[in-house]
Motif scaffolding. Structure first.
Motif, mmCIF file in Angstrom:
data_model
loop_
_atom_site.group_PDB
_atom_site.id
_atom_site.type_symbol
_atom_site.label_atom_id
_atom_site.label_comp_id
_atom_site.label_asym_id
_atom_site.label_seq_id
_atom_site.Cartn_x
_atom_site.Cartn_y
_atom_site.Cartn_z
ATOM 1 N N LEU A 288 -43.616 21.490 14.288
ATOM 2 C CA LEU A 288 -42.867 21.161 13.069
ATOM 3 C C LEU A 288 -42.393 19.712 13.112
ATOM 4 N N ASN A 289 -41.960 19.243 14.275
ATOM 5 C CA ASN A 289 -41.621 17.822 14.415
ATOM 6 C C ASN A 289 -42.807 16.952 14.010
ATOM 7 N N GLU A 290 -43.996 17.334 14.481
ATOM 8 C CA GLU A 290 -45.201 16.558 14.167
ATOM 9 C C GLU A 290 -45.478 16.556 12.660
ATOM 10 N N ALA A 291 -45.309 17.722 12.030
ATOM 11 C CA ALA A 291 -45.537 17.809 10.584
ATOM 12 C C ALA A 291 -44.544 16.948 9.818
ATOM 13 N N MET A 292 -43.293 16.926 10.260
ATOM 14 C CA MET A 292 -42.282 16.124 9.578
ATOM 15 C C MET A 292 -42.527 14.625 9.774
ATOM 16 N N GLU A 293 -43.038 14.262 10.962
ATOM 17 C CA GLU A 293 -43.342 12.844 11.219
ATOM 18 C C GLU A 293 -44.475 12.349 10.326
ATOM 19 N N ARG A 294 -45.393 13.251 9.973
ATOM 20 C CA ARG A 294 -46.504 12.864 9.092
ATOM 21 C C ARG A 294 -46.083 12.793 7.627
ATOM 22 N N SER A 295 -44.929 13.378 7.315
ATOM 23 C CA SER A 295 -44.436 13.375 5.934
ATOM 24 C C SER A 295 -43.248 12.430 5.837
ATOM 25 N N ASP A 296 -42.684 12.319 4.646
ATOM 26 C CA ASP A 296 -41.472 11.509 4.473
ATOM 27 C C ASP A 296 -40.309 12.398 4.023
ATOM 28 N N LEU A 297 -40.352 13.670 4.445
ATOM 29 C CA LEU A 297 -39.378 14.645 3.956
ATOM 30 C C LEU A 297 -38.101 14.698 4.799
ATOM 31 N N VAL A 298 -38.135 14.181 6.020
ATOM 32 C CA VAL A 298 -36.956 14.156 6.877
ATOM 33 C C VAL A 298 -36.620 12.705 7.172
ATOM 34 N N ASP A 299 -35.430 12.274 6.745
ATOM 35 C CA ASP A 299 -35.071 10.866 6.891
ATOM 36 C C ASP A 299 -34.485 10.537 8.251
ATOM 37 N N MET A 300 -34.087 11.568 9.021
ATOM 38 C CA MET A 300 -33.529 11.342 10.351
ATOM 39 C C MET A 300 -34.135 12.333 11.329
ATOM 40 N N PRO A 301 -34.459 11.891 12.553
ATOM 41 C CA PRO A 301 -34.986 12.828 13.549
ATOM 42 C C PRO A 301 -33.888 13.784 13.993
ATOM 43 N N PRO A 302 -34.260 14.921 14.601
ATOM 44 C CA PRO A 302 -33.232 15.856 15.076
ATOM 45 C C PRO A 302 -32.413 15.245 16.215
ATOM 46 N N LEU A 303 -31.213 15.739 16.377
ATOM 47 C CA LEU A 303 -30.304 15.207 17.384
ATOM 48 C C LEU A 303 -30.775 15.522 18.794
ATOM 49 N N LYS A 304 -30.607 14.537 19.681
ATOM 50 C CA LYS A 304 -30.715 14.774 21.116
ATOM 51 C C LYS A 304 -29.440 15.477 21.573
ATOM 52 N N LEU A 305 -29.512 16.152 22.729
ATOM 53 C CA LEU A 305 -28.332 16.870 23.220
ATOM 54 C C LEU A 305 -27.154 15.931 23.436
ATOM 55 N N SER A 306 -27.397 14.735 23.972
ATOM 56 C CA SER A 306 -26.297 13.801 24.228
ATOM 57 C C SER A 306 -25.605 13.407 22.924
ATOM 58 N N GLN A 307 -26.401 13.170 21.870
ATOM 59 C CA GLN A 307 -25.813 12.820 20.571
ATOM 60 C C GLN A 307 -24.997 13.987 20.022
ATOM 61 N N TRP A 308 -25.570 15.188 20.116
ATOM 62 C CA TRP A 308 -24.863 16.361 19.596
ATOM 63 C C TRP A 308 -23.543 16.570 20.342
ATOM 64 N N LEU A 309 -23.562 16.453 21.664
ATOM 65 C CA LEU A 309 -22.348 16.645 22.457
ATOM 66 C C LEU A 309 -21.288 15.601 22.114
ATOM 67 N N MET A 310 -21.707 14.348 21.973
ATOM 68 C CA MET A 310 -20.745 13.291 21.639
ATOM 69 C C MET A 310 -20.140 13.521 20.261
ATOM 70 N N ASN A 311 -20.969 13.886 19.300
ATOM 71 C CA ASN A 311 -20.468 14.181 17.957
ATOM 72 C C ASN A 311 -19.480 15.338 17.987
ATOM 73 N N MET A 312 -19.821 16.353 18.772
ATOM 74 C CA MET A 312 -18.977 17.541 18.852
ATOM 75 C C MET A 312 -17.628 17.229 19.487
ATOM 76 N N TRP A 313 -17.622 16.486 20.586
ATOM 77 C CA TRP A 313 -16.358 16.183 21.259
ATOM 78 C C TRP A 313 -15.486 15.253 20.429
ATOM 79 N N GLN A 314 -16.128 14.327 19.717
ATOM 80 C CA GLN A 314 -15.359 13.370 18.899
ATOM 81 C C GLN A 314 -14.703 14.066 17.712
ATOM 82 N N SER A 315 -15.291 15.182 17.261
ATOM 83 C CA SER A 315 -14.757 15.882 16.084
ATOM 84 C C SER A 315 -13.650 16.875 16.450
ATOM 85 N N MET A 316 -13.414 17.075 17.732
ATOM 86 C CA MET A 316 -12.421 18.070 18.134
ATOM 87 C C MET A 316 -11.038 17.438 18.292
#
Length: 316
Positions: A288-316
């Motif tokens: 599915l990542n490959e299909a989205m990369e071939r299209s222009d339907l997703v403007d941002m790639p999915p989050l890496k774990l480090s990004q998700w964790l940082m976002n989560m801790w900053q929001s708490m």
């Protein structure tokens, strides 16, 4: 206009309905729920209160529906599959998001919870009717490592993974338990995705066109070893984690011990760790990542774990 039914009004179902109702393409969204849910009044969706054991009720609710996305399981999902296949539904997405099909045991799967029965039923209907099915496999939800667990999204309650510390890592107590290597001595890896990215990519896949869907899409935000996973949690929290690294045989011994004394919750805990060590949540290719990369339907790639964790801790 495509008519889409989301089965299940809580947790993942609510996130899906919200994203679909706000999609750039106009979709007619129907939510099937066991209960009246006033929170859907603010969304541009229809809510049908249904009894999943009442086939007439389901038949009425699925009138004119092209695509069904299920977030329910067990006999209720089986009933939904049967009614959908007998109607005009063209595509069915079952509640099978975590873990790739190719890495699941072919029999005696302790984590099955009715999955194999649902998939077998979908395969039979795919041969007998026009209804196809697609499974969206995403590895493990990153939200399992939230301080409140998956339960804060009302997900995972029925499978025993809703609370913090019920799988691999407890970010609250800074502890971890896992096997670094499988039974053949190979390094264990895991794929991870945020629930929100799974929803975002699923909606984008609908925009891509369901007629192009394979029987399974794989997607991920990250792929790493279990040591790297704990290292990432430790770095983001800036805390040294207490690691209980086990051998594959250790996990089997713990499972056997807790089975003997009848501790069901600990049995399930070690079944999940063993399944991870067996590669249940790992796959090398993310189609599915490959299909989205071939299209222009997703403007941002999915989050890496480090990004998700940082976002989560900053929001708490």
């Amino acid at each position: 206009m495509m008519r889409i039914a989301v089965a299940g009004g809580g947790g993942l179902g609510y996130l899906l309905a919200t994203q679909l109702s706000q999609a750039a393409n106009a979709y007619n969204v129907v939510v099937l729920s066991r209960l009246a849910r006033p929170e859907f009044a603010q969304l541009d969706v229809q809510l049908h209160v249904v009894d999943y054991h009442d086939l007439a009720s389901l038949t009425f609710a699925l009138q004119g529906v092209d695509l069904v996305i299920s977030t329910i399981s067990g006999q209720e999902q089986l009933n939904l599959i049967n009614v959908a296949a007998r109607g005009r539904v063209r595509t069915f997405v079952p509640s099978e998001f975590e873990g790739s099909l190719s890495r699941r045991p072919s029999h005696n799967d302790p984590l099955d919870r009715g999955s194999s029965q649902a998939i077998d039923l979908l395969k039979r209907w795919a041969q007998q009717s026009r209804m196809k099915y697609t499974i969206f496999s995403c590895g493990v939800f990153m939200e399992r490592f939230h301080p409140c667990g998956l339960g804060y999204l009302n997900i995972g309650i029925g499978s025993g993974i809703s609370s913090a510390g019920e799988y691999l890592v407890d970010v609250n107590s800074a502890t971890a338990e896992y096997a670094e290597r499988d039974s053949k001595g190979r390094t264990v890896r895991i794929c991870l995705s945020s629930v929100y990215d799974v929803v975002r990519f699923l909606v984008a896949a609908i925009d891509l066109g369901t007629e192009k869907w394979p029987s399974e899409f794989t997607m991920r935000g990250d792929r790493m070893t279990l040591r790297e996973l704990v290292d990432t949690c430790s770095f983001v929290r800036n805390v040294v984690f207490d690691r209980q690294t086990r051998s594959f045989a250790d996990l089997q011994a713990y499972l056997h011990h807790y089975a003997q004394i009848g501790d069901i919750s600990r049995v399930a805990y070690y079944q999940r760790l063993l399944a991870t060590a067996n590669g249940r949540y790992d796959f090398s290719r993310a189609t599915l990542n490959e299909a989205m990369e071939r299209s222009d339907l997703v403007d941002m790639p999915p989050l890496k774990l480090s990004q998700w964790l940082m976002n989560m801790w900053q929001s708490m």
